[in-house]
Enzyme design. Structure first.
Site, PDB file in Angstrom:
ATOM      1  N   TYR A   1       0.874  -1.184   0.000  1.00 40.47           N
ATOM      2  CA  TYR A   1       0.000   0.000   0.000  1.00 40.47           C
ATOM      3  C   TYR A   1       0.905   1.226   0.000  1.00 40.47           C
ATOM      4  CZ  TYR A   1      -2.999   3.706   1.820  1.00 40.47           C
ATOM      5  OH  TYR A   1      -3.683   4.889   1.985  1.00 40.47           O
TER       6      TYR A   1
ATOM      7  N   GLU B   1      -3.539   7.637  -3.726  1.00 39.56           N
ATOM      8  CA  GLU B   1      -3.485   6.344  -3.048  1.00 39.56           C
ATOM      9  C   GLU B   1      -3.316   5.240  -4.077  1.00 39.56           C
ATOM     10  OE1 GLU B   1      -6.023   4.792   0.600  1.00 39.56           O
ATOM     11  OE2 GLU B   1      -7.105   4.449  -1.265  1.00 39.56           O
TER      12      GLU B   1
END
Lengths: 290, 390
Positions: free
Chosen positions: B109, B198
């Site tokens: 991530y 993101e």
């Protein structure tokens, strides 16, 4: 006494000759604020509202000894204006403009801090010491001189709170609208100790809202340092998650920044927390008659 | 302002950030053509909506043949996708992104967001790729690496090293790849006034390279003026039509599911009014901030938008005039009753600048259904009672 500004504070206006700058500078002058001049590039040498206009903040400061600047320049130029004020030796910049890019404010605030300049705002109603000095856009007539200090992220809730406090017969020392953007200048953490130190302020009203954690930091500080009674309201108990409520910073992301979290923290710090802004005046009366 | 994954990936390409090849389509026929052009052997069919959690909601699926691409395109295009970020009503899928499959060795991530406490952007990374980051933060915060980047110095190699070592990368090539990837991502963030970027998951391939398998980006609305190419990526079909319409008139509107329509000046007072209504046993139907330059036209527009909601049983107009003059609001209310059929009780509380004049204007207009509130508490109580039919 009061905090931040008083009848002797010398103020210049950046964006002096623009529509907003002119209108509000005139209102401030009528309130009694010592506006000693203004800055608009390429209009230096002119006279506006009977005050001198300068091309740069540095010239204005040299000629007038101003320590505070009220900023009305358009959003894209706010960062630049704040840094210019810091460089010129201004001690406090009150940034009224709405819609300044967040990145510009990051840079400008860091630069201001480096130069020891305090900032208030952006996107705020400004600061007012009742019946002495108004630097901003609030309706002056509702702020009667008294003994309650007020700090608020919201403009209209500042007026609502101040009006109730005055209607209960207490009046205001200084009211500071700190703004609701993601990056702001002075916050509860810096202003609460100023009210604590001000002999005229006997009670503090603190108005917050959802988003960020400034109110949580304030709760911690109140517990450790503030002995005067504090009344608080947090707007947005009924706001849905993930939606921006008008102010760019007023958003609950995930589980962080909810009204409940903030109200609980403040209550635990001994603050009188009200569930509706309609109860601010009554709550002040209650804590002051204890 | 948020953009779609396929748009985010266009921006990634501009910054030389590795991402799989893909094509955005709006029909099943074009999905098949896109799949043929990409060549396979594996394709991913991805719903393009402005919300996370698309995979779990059934909006991202793998195809091993062109026939499967067609089948999945048929299934996903036009479906209403419900994820943890869309709310229960979900979002209609109108666009697909057909993408090459990737060689996935492990998933990470990676994001860049503004940290309001530090007042600067931070890089946030985790070895728990593909998971909901809020859950990781809650259950295993030690698995999240946070590296603040001071905008006055920008991204430096040490930021990258903190990140690479924090993620446990031991291979020197992999470390180099991660540092270079993060450096480009931060540059993209700073250059374009992003609010958040993101990538979940960011994948490491068998060759130790990092590829953005997903991409979510949001931008600072206040800075869109200096990024016309990003402003042009706005997809109005992803936004609430009433909110978009309201914004044209300088009104800030958010629909809620209660019964009392609210029209207030200032965001804080607007939220405070909703809270007061709720506290008195009523339910707010919306958030509406008429802003500092409210006039007769904007007030009339506000009424029109509020009344579109069939659940509204009463309207509470709560104005504390500072810059906003109450007499203008009063004229707006009268104007609104002329052009829209206001068939519910309207409770009006006007205080501050020119309030006495406003009271006079409203009194003389003699409008049926109009109830005056003396202050915030009184007005809210009357609105709650009116909505209950009392």
């Amino acid at each position: 006494m009061s905090i931040l500004v008083n009848k002797d504070t010398k103020v210049i206006v950046q964006g002096f000759t623009g529509k907003e700058g002119s209108f509000h500078a005139e209102q401030c002058l009528a309130y009694g604020t010592q506006i000693v001049g203004g800055v608009t590039p390429n209009k230096g040498g002119q006279v506006h509202l009977n005050k001198p206009v300068f091309n740069t903040v540095s010239e204005a400061v040299k000629a007038t000894d101003a320590t505070v600047s009220m900023i009305f320049v358009p959003p894209a130029f706010v960062g630049d204006a704040v840094m210019e004020a810091a460089e010129a030796g201004i001690e406090l910049a009150v940034i009224i403009t709405e819609g300044a890019p967040v990145k510009d404010m990051q840079m400008a605030k860091a630069y201001a801090t480096k130069h020891g300049m305090m900032t208030i705002g952006p996107n705020c109603p400004g600061v007012i010491t009742a019946e002495e000095c108004k630097i901003g856009i609030m309706p002056g007539m509702i702020f009667k001189k008294g003994k309650v200090g007020l700090i608020s992220k919201s403009g209209t809730l500042t007026y609502e709170g101040a009006n109730q406090v005055c209607n209960e017969g207490f009046g205001i020392t200084t009211a500071v609208g700190i703004g609701g953007d993601p990056i702001i200048g002075l916050s509860y953490k810096q202003i609460l100790p100023m009210f604590e130190a001000d002999p005229e302020t006997e009670c503090i009203v603190m108005i917050g809202e959802i988003g960020g954690d400034l109110e949580i930091q304030a709760a911690k500080l109140i517990k450790e340092q503030i002995t005067k009674p504090v009344v608080a309201f947090i707007a947005g108990q009924t706001a849905p998650k993930g939606k921006t409520m008008g102010h760019a910073g007023a958003i609950v992301s995930g589980t962080a920044g909810t009204a409940k979290e903030k109200m609980d923290a403040l209550e635990a710090a001994g603050v009188k927390v009200v569930v509706s802004p309609a109860e601010i005046g009554k709550a002040v009366k209650e804590v002051l008659s204890k | 302002m948020n953009i779609h994954e396929y748009q985010a990936k266009q921006i990634f390409k501009k910054y030389d950030i590795p991402t799989p090849k893909g094509i955005m389509v709006e029909s099943v026929k074009d999905a098949v053509i896109a799949a043929q052009e990409l060549g396979g052997p594996i394709w991913v069919v991805k719903a393009q909506i402005h919300a996370g959690g698309r995979g779990l909601g059934g909006g991202v699926k793998l195809a091993k043949t062109i026939d499967e691409v067609e089948e999945l395109a048929n299934e996903i295009l036009g479906m209403t996708l419900v994820t943890h970020q869309t709310g229960p009503e979900g979002k209609l899928v109108q666009k697909l992104y057909i993408e090459d499959g990737a060689d996935i060795q492990s998933e990470y991530y990676l994001s860049v967001v503004l940290d309001r406490k530090l007042e600067m952007p931070i890089i946030m990374a985790s070895t728990e790729g593909g998971m909901n980051i809020e859950d990781v933060a809650e259950n295993s915060p030690e698995k999240i690496v946070i590296v603040p980047v001071d905008p006055s110095i920008g991204f430096q190699a040490f930021h990258g090293r903190e990140l690479a070592f924090g993620l446990g990368l031991t291979d020197k090539d992999e470390q180099r790849n991660m540092i270079s990837f993060a450096s480009k991502l931060v540059k993209l963030y700073m250059d374009n006034d992003a609010e958040m970027i993101e990538i979940n998951p960011l994948v490491k391939t068998g060759k130790g390279e990092f590829i953005a398998l997903d991409g979510k980006m949001g931008f600072d609305n206040s800075a869109l003026g200096r990024h016309p190419e990003i402003a042009a990526m706005r997809d109005l079909t992803e936004e609430d039509p009433d909110e978009v319409e309201a914004a044209k008139y300088g009104l800030s509107y958010v629909a809620l599911d209660g019964e009392i329509g609210c029209m207030v000046n200032g965001a804080g007072l607007a939220m405070g009014t909703m809270d007061t209504i709720n506290h008195m046993g009523g339910t707010p139907a919306n958030f509406l901030d008429v802003g500092g330059s409210a006039n007769a036209e904007t007030v009339a527009k506000g009424f029109e938008i509020i009344l579109k909601n069939p659940n509204v049983k009463a309207i509470f107009v709560n104005i504390f005039g500072g810059i906003v003059r109450c007499d203008r609001i009063a004229n707006g209310i009268i104007e609104a009753t002329k052009i829209t059929d206001v068939n519910v009780p309207v409770i009006v509380r006007l205080d501050g600048t020119n309030a006495p004049e406003a009271a006079e204007i409203l009194k003389n207009a003699n409008i049926a259904n109009l109830i005056v509130g003396d202050d915030l508490g009184d007005g809210a109580a009357k609105a709650v009672a009116a909505a209950k039919g009392n």
